[in-house]
Design an enzyme around this catalytic site. Sequence first.
Site, PDB file in Angstrom:
ATOM      1  N   LYS A 106       0.810  -1.209   0.000  1.00  0.00           N
ATOM      2  CA  LYS A 106       0.000   0.000   0.000  1.00  0.00           C
ATOM      3  C   LYS A 106       0.855   1.276   0.000  1.00  0.00           C
ATOM      4  O   LYS A 106       0.627   2.191  -0.785  1.00  0.00           O
ATOM      5  CB  LYS A 106      -0.904  -0.029   1.236  1.00  0.00           C
ATOM      6  CG  LYS A 106      -1.772   1.162   1.392  1.00  0.00           C
ATOM      7  CD  LYS A 106      -2.367   1.200   2.783  1.00  0.00           C
ATOM      8  CE  LYS A 106      -1.274   1.486   3.810  1.00  0.00           C
ATOM      9  NZ  LYS A 106      -1.822   1.713   5.161  1.00  0.00           N
ATOM     10  N   THR A 107       1.838   1.288   0.881  1.00  0.00           N
ATOM     11  CA  THR A 107       2.692   2.469   0.976  1.00  0.00           C
ATOM     12  C   THR A 107       3.391   2.735  -0.351  1.00  0.00           C
ATOM     13  O   THR A 107       3.492   3.881  -0.807  1.00  0.00           O
ATOM     14  CB  THR A 107       3.751   2.266   2.084  1.00  0.00           C
ATOM     15  OG1 THR A 107       3.087   1.786   3.249  1.00  0.00           O
ATOM     16  CG2 THR A 107       4.445   3.556   2.393  1.00  0.00           C
ATOM     17  N   GLN A 133      -8.486  -3.460   9.545  1.00  0.00           N
ATOM     18  CA  GLN A 133      -7.445  -2.904  10.407  1.00  0.00           C
ATOM     19  C   GLN A 133      -7.919  -1.649  11.123  1.00  0.00           C
ATOM     20  O   GLN A 133      -7.126  -0.810  11.548  1.00  0.00           O
ATOM     21  CB  GLN A 133      -6.179  -2.604   9.597  1.00  0.00           C
ATOM     22  CG  GLN A 133      -5.529  -3.861   9.055  1.00  0.00           C
ATOM     23  CD  GLN A 133      -4.234  -3.563   8.319  1.00  0.00           C
ATOM     24  OE1 GLN A 133      -3.281  -3.069   8.886  1.00  0.00           O
ATOM     25  NE2 GLN A 133      -4.212  -3.866   7.025  1.00  0.00           N
ATOM     26  N   ARG A 160       1.648  -8.098  11.048  1.00  0.00           N
ATOM     27  CA  ARG A 160       2.904  -7.329  10.980  1.00  0.00           C
ATOM     28  C   ARG A 160       4.064  -8.255  10.654  1.00  0.00           C
ATOM     29  O   ARG A 160       5.140  -7.814  10.262  1.00  0.00           O
ATOM     30  CB  ARG A 160       3.231  -6.630  12.316  1.00  0.00           C
ATOM     31  CG  ARG A 160       2.234  -5.607  12.851  1.00  0.00           C
ATOM     32  CD  ARG A 160       1.866  -4.582  11.856  1.00  0.00           C
ATOM     33  NE  ARG A 160       0.697  -5.005  11.111  1.00  0.00           N
ATOM     34  CZ  ARG A 160       0.334  -4.493   9.949  1.00  0.00           C
ATOM     35  NH1 ARG A 160       1.064  -3.560   9.383  1.00  0.00           N
ATOM     36  NH2 ARG A 160      -0.740  -4.917   9.318  1.00  0.00           N
ATOM     37  N   ASP A 183      -4.544   8.356   3.623  1.00  0.00           N
ATOM     38  CA  ASP A 183      -4.159   7.003   4.009  1.00  0.00           C
ATOM     39  C   ASP A 183      -4.885   6.607   5.302  1.00  0.00           C
ATOM     40  O   ASP A 183      -5.361   7.463   6.040  1.00  0.00           O
ATOM     41  CB  ASP A 183      -2.643   6.953   4.218  1.00  0.00           C
ATOM     42  CG  ASP A 183      -2.139   5.520   4.296  1.00  0.00           C
ATOM     43  OD1 ASP A 183      -2.916   4.598   3.989  1.00  0.00           O
ATOM     44  OD2 ASP A 183      -0.960   5.332   4.655  1.00  0.00           O
ATOM     45  N   GLU A 184      -4.938   5.328   5.598  1.00  0.00           N
ATOM     46  CA  GLU A 184      -5.583   4.805   6.809  1.00  0.00           C
ATOM     47  C   GLU A 184      -6.993   5.368   6.966  1.00  0.00           C
ATOM     48  O   GLU A 184      -7.398   5.798   8.052  1.00  0.00           O
ATOM     49  CB  GLU A 184      -4.743   5.139   8.057  1.00  0.00           C
ATOM     50  CG  GLU A 184      -3.303   4.694   7.999  1.00  0.00           C
ATOM     51  CD  GLU A 184      -3.096   3.197   8.214  1.00  0.00           C
ATOM     52  OE1 GLU A 184      -4.105   2.458   8.243  1.00  0.00           O
ATOM     53  OE2 GLU A 184      -1.942   2.769   8.317  1.00  0.00           O
TER      54      GLU A 184
END
Length: 734
Positions: free
Chosen positions: A32-33, A249, A603, A218-219
């Site tokens: 994603k980043t 998330q 993670r 984002d997020e």
Amino acid sequence: MDILAGLNPRQREAAEAIGGPVLILAGPGSGKTRVITHRVAYLIQVCGVSPRHIMAVTFTNKAAREMEHRLQHLVSGAVPELTLGTFHAICVRILRRDGGVIGVEPRFVIYDEEDQMSLLKRSITEVGFDPKQYAPQAISSAISAAKSQLIVPADYLAKARSYYEEVVGRVYEQYQRLLGESNALDFDDLLLRTVHLFSANPEVLSRYQRRYQHLQVDEFQDTNLVQYELVKQIGGGYHNICVVGDPDQSIYSWRNADLRNILSFEKDYPEAKVVLLEQNYRSTKSILETASHLISANRERKQKGLWTDNEAGELATVVETYTEQDEAQFVVGEIERLVEQGKARLGDCAVMYRTNAQSRVLEEAFIRFGTPYKLVAGTRFYERREVKDIVAYLRLIQNPSDRVSLLRVINVPGRGIGQQTLAKLSGWAQSMGISQYQALSRIGEVAEGEAPFTPHIGRKLTDFLSLMEEVITASNERGLLELFDLVTTRTGYREYLLTQPDGEERWDNILELRTVAQQYRDLPPAEGLAVFLEGVALVSDVDGLDETVDAVTLITLHQAKGLEFPVVFIVGMEEGVLPHFKSFDDPAQMEEERRLCYVGVTRAGRLVYLVRAFRRSFRGSSMVNSPSRFLNDIPKHLISGSSLWMGEEGRVKEAVYSWPKTATADLGTSEPAPPAPAIGDLKTGDHVFHGVFGNGVVVSAVAVNGDFEVVVAFRGAGVKKLLQSYARLEKLKS
DNA sequence: CGAAAGGCTCTTTTT
DNA sequence: GAGCCTTTCG
């Protein structure tokens, strides 16, 4: 060069979709980043959009910094006019510039939680209630919730449907009044006032709309209603809005994040293009499968098809230990083993936990083993007393109306100005309708006897005033660093601190703060101070995380969002810890706990350990927790180490590492007392005597780790859980 | 006014 | 267990 080379077809599609609204649903580890960074680079380099016309919102400052670095690399050069940062940081800039039209003075200060609470307690008292009767904590979250839904005090009061809400409404009203008098904004205000600025001033809004032709957030699953409103406002001109997130998330509903934002995006923007990123590049098949099973137990969710080309990898290791000290030992020992065997570097490993309190035992174990670790701001540097004191002085210089800061420092170091005096000052200021700081300067001006102070006390107050005037004058002429030094010395703070307990150590913290100030040394005086204070107010804990240091990371599950580590330990896999007991009676909260666990597991790249302790101390007393229900969400065939985890006697021992032989003397916090000789097995129904609790009856006795966990109902003292070897229970003949 | 002592509650997570 | 608050005494 093709800037999008190296992206998979889905990622590429997401990066190229630049006209109109776009929703990117990105599973964990799906790059994603990478996508959002390449997307911005693509806009600039290929589409020729000026960075000036782009706003990219990140969840933390750290994420913003990283994105900037990567971008500079991609477009080989600086991107000066790009707007990049958290919602809060961006709003501060907007308000400093344009807040004046809604009465927000550019020199406003930002109140953190502690400042907020102090002002809130004052508000409760001032509207005639008792802070002990109305928990400030609860009122605070009610106000925060209201603010996150764009509800102002008047609306809140109008809609109040109970006495309690009436109380909250009146406190809310007063609290806002006090904030205004202090020329201060809290975190929620930063967002809320910006929305107000835009809705009340269409011409200001349209200026921002014209500037920000491309918006990226984002997020998005962790945004609240106010933030969504901001997005709608600023993106309202061009509708080039790209939001990125993953509903699985979403872990910040307690901060009023609203999952509906991401779910209703498609409804609000029917023309939105939706891109799913489902290929995971981070984790082994085994980890991904474990995570998928876990999250599938949530009912309120959309099914996703995550997959990976990575190797199968090893199964998750589930381990039970006896106490939380053993848990910590196991973790450190296991990490040392992995490092020794060349399976991982220290920096590859992270230990994740539900609550900050859990970090302490871990830290002790790491110190004991001499294993390097980095604690993600467990100490909260900027919340330390001495640091906040100096920051308060500096804030007061920037904005003398700041009441919370004034009250904080006016008598630190002690200047003989006590509660009585301050109450008089406050009342006097109020009767004249001026700020307390202004009241200070009035003392010297009015005739003898008009101010409610004896000459002796009056003198002390005016002395403080002259001190402040002196440093305020200096602040207009000198750089931040010089000002900093002037404040720490001229106020007598340094001298004072060094006489306090742990004075040297605390002074070191001030010096560390000074190092932070150093970064702003070359800015013009007033600006340096403002930017420094803004930075101090908006830092987040993960911002300080340094990836280049080879040490184990200790971090909360919340902080871990967005990060990745080859090896992850999740500790405290127990009912009451994860899931936290506060979520037991609310299915929605329970699902959030599960998502939190999911975030932790995802993670991990190669290895996951799920660790729990049989007994754990909680606020001084000892608790026995059963295994986390989340362990049951994982099918047995995905777990190894099950021989350790049901806690059969003898097997548990294998999982428990012993303390290293060296360097144990100075840290003897958990050295067990020598077990008393066993008095013989106890069984349910036996009558026993205890030195403190008196006579009682055994409710249950369970064999644990070569000892007995005995539950006894005492006459008078109630039901207690005791360890037989420590409790010295005497068996009575019945 | 301030230091010391005792009692009480409590944060789960954070921009 | 810690930090906060209140009380007490100098």
